[in-house]
Design a protein around this motif. Structure first.
Motif, PDB file in Angstrom:
ATOM      1  N   GLY A  50     -10.948  26.473  33.214  1.00  0.00           N
ATOM      2  CA  GLY A  50     -11.897  26.579  34.316  1.00  0.00           C
ATOM      3  C   GLY A  50     -13.054  27.509  33.992  1.00  0.00           C
ATOM      4  N   LEU A  51     -12.761  28.627  33.381  1.00  0.00           N
ATOM      5  CA  LEU A  51     -13.830  29.568  33.030  1.00  0.00           C
ATOM      6  C   LEU A  51     -14.748  28.990  31.958  1.00  0.00           C
ATOM      7  N   GLU A  54     -16.978  26.634  33.672  1.00  0.00           N
ATOM      8  CA  GLU A  54     -18.032  27.329  34.432  1.00  0.00           C
ATOM      9  C   GLU A  54     -19.154  27.812  33.515  1.00  0.00           C
ATOM     10  N   LEU A  55     -18.768  28.340  32.353  1.00  0.00           N
ATOM     11  CA  LEU A  55     -19.783  28.813  31.409  1.00  0.00           C
ATOM     12  C   LEU A  55     -20.666  27.663  30.929  1.00  0.00           C
TER      13      LEU A  55
ATOM     14  N   ARG B  14      -6.882  35.444  39.472  1.00  0.00           N
ATOM     15  CA  ARG B  14      -7.563  34.872  38.316  1.00  0.00           C
ATOM     16  C   ARG B  14      -7.754  35.930  37.219  1.00  0.00           C
ATOM     17  N   LEU B  51     -14.825  38.754  30.171  1.00  0.00           N
ATOM     18  CA  LEU B  51     -14.844  37.851  31.326  1.00  0.00           C
ATOM     19  C   LEU B  51     -14.068  38.437  32.494  1.00  0.00           C
TER      20      LEU B  51
END
Lengths: 492, 492
Positions: A50-51, A54-55, B14, B51
């Motif tokens: 997911g991250l 997003e990036l 998260r 992050l």
């Protein structure tokens, strides 16, 4: 290099680094993790995915891509691949990406039990969820890429290759096989059965042998590990490659040839251009290209008469006993045996494409909505009978055998056969280009072959597409004739 | 539960999941990774840390924290811990967090070589970089938290505990030790030397024994692994705990007691409240609390006469030979031997605090700027001589021995001795509260002790601070008298 492109390079390096973390956790889940860690691991992989998503889809990326300019082959190809990655990613909402990672992890876990129990009903609900999410993704990608839904999934594994490229090749192969398989079986039957290798083969000795042979073929264990997992694979990252295998005391060939296969994958990762590490252009050129590198090592080189002559000596040294079963002709009959069987990963190179053609047709129908998950076992049996004249006795030997669909990989299967064909084509070109290649293999020296591959394939990264990579290395795009010639020469 | 608080819970989950990924990669780097993977791993850990930091410091967090409201003990404590984490994180720019992760990974790598070569000069530049970044972080935190710079680092390991809490306790211990150590040495000398255990102890047998004893103490390998690393540790996540040890053929005690120590840590992780997983309040209550759980298992329970009686039988069963060395009194003399030695991790429980007191004073001076990295070896020797009357022959047995500073952990060392003191205090309380605890240990049954710990410590997560956790479990805050009583009883 424009500022916008420089920012993109930094961002893509970060995304790739997140991907590396995910690759390591995926390897761990298969090779190391205790069963109780599964639920948390699914969450970890989902958050990383997911991250990364997003990036890749942040508004700044679209702005930078619009403004970016690059000069030189490599940077231009890199920018083109960035645009493609962004286009694919923006087609999918983060919620879908995370849900997919979660559903895939959950299904994979249930699949392990369902396969052990040969019980398709056990995994069916989880697989339905996986397929539903894949269909949703395929629809979303289709609109953006201007491809059919299934093609848009294929494009994710081997960019630029779609069902229209594959269908005629597979149809031609189906026709070839219908004629070649009975002939090969008859020739083989006339020759009589090979001597079995005298096991058992202690696992510790197999481990040491697998390691030393993969080193001999070129894998540097300063940058690699060899471990065990249910489904052998090559994972990790270019400077830290993780290959796995599965040992059985009764059968040394399975682990050994499996390790040589994964070594081919590993050499590709190790040989990717370090100057472009963590950039799209520095990655492997796609899954068919990747499979060509495992198969050229395992099938083309290691099962050649020349290398079998060397390998037989190594095996006899390791396990002792009667030398006769380790002679080249006998190993060739053992490890180049053809036949109709149910399990893809155990299939010979002649019938293997039939396993792939079946899966290609079924997964295309699942994604197209013409086939439901509930009807999969029946469709599998019917398709298998049409291609190979037999049907599996249960689902563990049928549609439960592979991890792929249960891990959300749809559109991947054709890569195996495209890779097998490319491997034959590359081997023919390497033989023509490198004098002494065959003689070196007979001495267990793979360097002439792997050196040629390193230059013409590994070091090219993703600068060229699959077809252009083959054109540059062999003078022509994918041509299945080289594969069929290879099979005719070896089996007919 | 306010919407703002609900959003915060999702975000913190998260962040914690990213932390889990980092924990796994850290374990892998120590226990599995080939050397060539080090550079890429440093980048992976840096990106994950960066992050996580961005998620924690995003503007939305400050807004939500300002608006959030929670009811009930647990949620209120959770929100309080969120505010604290945010406060600590916003004090540090992302660039500093990423630079720190990178510098720590680089220094740790060089340290492994420097330690092997006993060459402090080799690691000095990398350590100077680490210290410079730690000082920068300490300054930044100090302003925000209203603590002295070094205290603000300590607070990161054991919230709410600072140098002012530790100094009087350490001064008292120094005085106690000056008198107790010569007496204990004299008593020990009068008793004569113990029989050595008759090695060698094959590593495979040690592995199996370590695993079965850690299971016996309560570790569930459905949620855990035991592997090898240079510096034993407990890593991973609550549902997938990874403990490591280091085997030497000549010495079974080192690996075995080390594994029992890590098992104590692992039981704490496993016993954390699952309903609060991935929330700040669901985490362990700090490093001193964590160390209390490893030491209550290793030092208080497993080195008790009762458990040694059981353990001797297990060892003799595993390794055979003369039973005399495995008798309780002999094992006690072997494994409760006191003496002045250079290596902290090999130190007995009486002199161990001296090793910690030295490091506390040195690291406080390094962070305060009163001591330079270049002067560290000299200051080490001088401090060591003052505390224990001897000085190390080289830096590998001096300031190069520990991973901590070379991995950027400053402010952590006091936790070891605070944990040892808390362990003695908790053991005294458990003995008073649980009838039959001692007799059960004599049968190798740790459940009465670990059950009491699970309720009074593990299941409490971070709801209570270190001092309140002790108050709730033992009726009083940290009281070093229980530790000194324990030592007097065992050694004097």
């Amino acid at each position: 290099m424009s500022d916008a492109y420089a920012r993109l390079k930094t961002r893509f390096a970060r995304i790739a680094t997140l991907g590396e973390a995910g690759a390591m956790l995926h390897w761990d889940a298969s090779a190391m993790m205790p069963p109780g860690g599964g639920a948390a691991r699914g969450e970890q992989l989902a958050v990383l995915a997911g991250l990364g998503h997003e990036l890749l889809t942040a508004p700044a990326v679209a702005e930078d891509l619009a403004a970016a300019a690059a000069t030189g082959d490599w940077d231009q190809a890199n920018l083109r691949l960035m645009r493609r990655a962004h286009l694919r990613a923006t087609a999918l909402p983060t919620s879908l990406v995370e849900a997919t990672a979660r559903a895939n992890a959950a299904c994979e876990k249930v699949w392990r039990q369902a396969k052990a129990a040969a019980d398709f009903a056990m995994v069916r609900p989880a697989l339905e969820e996986v397929v539903a999410l894949q269909r949703e993704a395929a629809q979303a990608l289709s609109g953006v890429l201007g491809l059919a839904p299934y093609d848009s999934l294929m494009d994710g594994y081997q960019p630029g290759i779609g069902a229209a490229d594959v269908e005629p090749v597979f149809a031609a192969y189906e026709a070839f096989l219908a004629e070649a398989l009975p002939r090969a079986e008859a020739i083989q039957a006339a020759r009589g059965a090979p001597l079995p290798l005298p096991g058992p083969f202690p696992v510790a000795v197999q481990q040491a042998l697998c390691r030393s042979l993969s080193e001999r073929v070129g894998l540097d264990y300063g940058h690699a590990r060899l471990d065990e997992s249910l489904h052998p694979f090559c994972g990790g990252t270019p400077t830290d490659v993780r290959i796995t295998t599965f040992y059985a005391e009764a059968d040394v060939g399975k682990a050994l040839l499996g390790v040589l296969h994964e070594t081919g994958h590993a050499l590709y990762e190790r040989g990717l251009p370090g100057a472009w590490a963590r950039q799209p252009v520095g990655e492997a050129a796609g899954m068919a290209a990747h499979e060509s590198q495992s198969l050229i090592v395992e099938m083309q080189a290691c099962r050649s008469d020349a290398f079998l002559g060397f390998l037989g000596g190594e095996l006899h040294r390791a396990f002792g006993g009667d030398p006769a079963p380790y002679e080249t002709a006998n190993l060739a009959r053992l490890w180049r045996r053809v036949g109709r069987s149910f399990i893809r990963v155990d299939a010979d190179e002649l019938t293997y494409p039939a396993h792939v053609i079946l899966r290609f047709r079924l997964e295309r129908a699942l994604i197209g909505g013409e086939l439901s998950v509930a009807d999969l076992p029946g469709a599998w049996a019917e398709g298998f009978r049409r291609l190979l004249g037999i049907a599996p006795p249960n689902d563990a030997e049928g549609c439960l055998q592979d991890i792929h669909w249960h891990d959300g990989a749809f559109g991947y299967f054709p890569s195996y056969t495209l890779g097998a064909m490319a491997a034959a084509q590359l081997m023919k070109a390497a033989r023509a280009a490198v004098p002494g290649l065959e003689a070196a293999m007979g001495q267990g020296d793979m360097a002439p072959l792997t050196g040629w591959l390193a230059r013409h394939v590994h070091a090219q990264g993703s600068r060229l597409g699959f077809q252009d990579l083959l054109r540059q290395a062999t003078g022509k795009p994918l041509d299945p004739a080289d594969f069929m010639d290879h099979l005719r020469h070896r089996y007919l």
